[in-house]
Design a protein around this motif. Structure first.
Motif, PDB file in Angstrom:
ATOM      1  N   ALA A 123       0.834  -1.208   0.000  1.00  0.00           N
ATOM      2  CA  ALA A 123       0.000   0.000   0.000  1.00  0.00           C
ATOM      3  C   ALA A 123       0.864   1.253   0.000  1.00  0.00           C
ATOM      4  CB  ALA A 123      -0.927  -0.009   1.219  1.00  0.00           C
ATOM      5  N   CYS A 124       1.941   1.229   0.779  1.00  0.00           N
ATOM      6  CA  CYS A 124       2.864   2.372   0.828  1.00  0.00           C
ATOM      7  C   CYS A 124       3.457   2.652  -0.556  1.00  0.00           C
ATOM      8  CB  CYS A 124       3.997   2.107   1.817  1.00  0.00           C
ATOM      9  SG  CYS A 124       3.501   2.056   3.548  1.00  0.00           S
TER      10      CYS A 124
ATOM     11  N   HIS B 258       2.006   1.760  -3.396  1.00  0.00           N
ATOM     12  CA  HIS B 258       0.920   1.827  -4.397  1.00  0.00           C
ATOM     13  C   HIS B 258       1.111   0.778  -5.498  1.00  0.00           C
ATOM     14  CE1 HIS B 258      -0.351   5.503  -2.406  1.00  0.00           C
ATOM     15  NE2 HIS B 258       0.899   5.932  -2.493  1.00  0.00           N
TER      16      HIS B 258
ATOM     17  N   GLU C 285      -6.340  -0.518  -2.149  1.00  0.00           N
ATOM     18  CA  GLU C 285      -7.023   0.779  -2.045  1.00  0.00           C
ATOM     19  C   GLU C 285      -7.707   0.938  -0.689  1.00  0.00           C
ATOM     20  OE1 GLU C 285      -9.569   0.958  -5.458  1.00  0.00           O
ATOM     21  OE2 GLU C 285      -7.889   1.309  -6.846  1.00  0.00           O
TER      22      GLU C 285
ATOM     23  N   ASP D 148      -5.814   3.363   1.472  1.00  0.00           N
ATOM     24  CA  ASP D 148      -5.645   4.775   1.098  1.00  0.00           C
ATOM     25  C   ASP D 148      -6.013   5.731   2.232  1.00  0.00           C
ATOM     26  OD1 ASP D 148      -4.657   4.026  -1.335  1.00  0.00           O
ATOM     27  OD2 ASP D 148      -6.471   4.492  -2.478  1.00  0.00           O
TER      28      ASP D 148
ATOM     29  N   LEU E 216      -3.187   5.684   4.805  1.00  0.00           N
ATOM     30  CA  LEU E 216      -2.018   6.431   4.337  1.00  0.00           C
ATOM     31  C   LEU E 216      -2.260   7.935   4.450  1.00  0.00           C
ATOM     32  CD1 LEU E 216      -1.164   4.297   1.174  1.00  0.00           C
ATOM     33  CD2 LEU E 216       0.221   4.467   3.244  1.00  0.00           C
ATOM     34  N   ASP E 217      -3.464   8.368   4.076  1.00  0.00           N
ATOM     35  CA  ASP E 217      -3.810   9.797   4.149  1.00  0.00           C
ATOM     36  C   ASP E 217      -3.784  10.296   5.589  1.00  0.00           C
ATOM     37  OD1 ASP E 217      -4.124   9.804   1.425  1.00  0.00           O
ATOM     38  OD2 ASP E 217      -6.310   9.648   1.461  1.00  0.00           O
TER      39      ASP E 217
END
Length: 205
Positions: free
Chosen positions: A120-121, A123, A134, A137, A140-141
């Protein structure tokens, strides 16, 4: 160690259920795991199951819940998905575990060096994995960090892993009125923990 029965499950408080997992991990670390007759537990649970906890963990092969918490057959419900996040199906499974089957604890168990978090980091784009990643996300935000935000930075990966556990717990409470009400009534506890793949220790958050 005895096999969970309806009576032992009913008499267990949510805090005591958490304590069982803490003590189990301590036995695992001390190499003093309880003696069990697993075949006898298969027989004992053939007519019904009364797990005291539901563990939401990652699919990672290094983190088998029954082993790291030193539990037997019939003790734990296991929900496993890469990156230990929740969706509607997983929430439904947890509602079954607690509301229908009587479990007293939901433990969201993340771990160090998580491939899903690293993916995920970075992508990562790969088939269905793209869509699955996803789910991270929002995590991460929400992770406040200036510097290298890639999987090469262990500090960042650890922060995202921790944030994912926290946000998953929040999501369970927010998106499952059933489980949220049970926790507010003191019937269950929703907790988080982090497993260290380097030494086998579980840190409870």
């Amino acid at each position: 160690m005895h096999t969970q029965t309806k009576e032992t499950q009913t008499n267990l408080t949510p805090k005591a259920a958490l304590e069982l997992l803490k003590k189990g991990n301590q036995r695992f670390l001390n190499k003093s795991m309880a003696e069990r007759d697993l075949n006898a537990q298969v027989h004992a649970t053939s007519t019904g199951q009364f797990p005291f906890a539901c563990v939401l963990g990652c699919i990672d092969s290094r983190v088998p819940s029954e082993l790291v918490f030193d539990q037997g057959i019939g003790d734990l419900f296991n929900v496993r998905i890469a990156g230990n996040f929740v969706n509607t199906d997983i929430l439904g499974s947890m509602e079954f575990a607690c509301k229908v089957a009587g479990s007293k604890l939901i433990l969201v168990l993340g771990h160090t060096q998580c491939g899903a978090v690293k993916g995920a980091c970075d992508h990562v784009q790969l088939g269905n994995l793209t869509t699955m990643l996803e789910n991270f996300d929002p995590v991460l935000d929400a992770t406040d960090y200036t510097g290298d935000r890639s999987s090469k930075n262990t500090e960042f990966v650890n922060l995202v892993t921790q944030k994912n556990i926290e946000m998953t717990i929040d999501k369970i409470r927010k998106e499952s009125p059933v489980l949220n009400e049970m926790e507010e009534n003191g019937e269950i506890l929703i907790a988080g923990a982090l497993y260290d793949v380097a030494d086998g220790m579980v840190s409870f958050l």
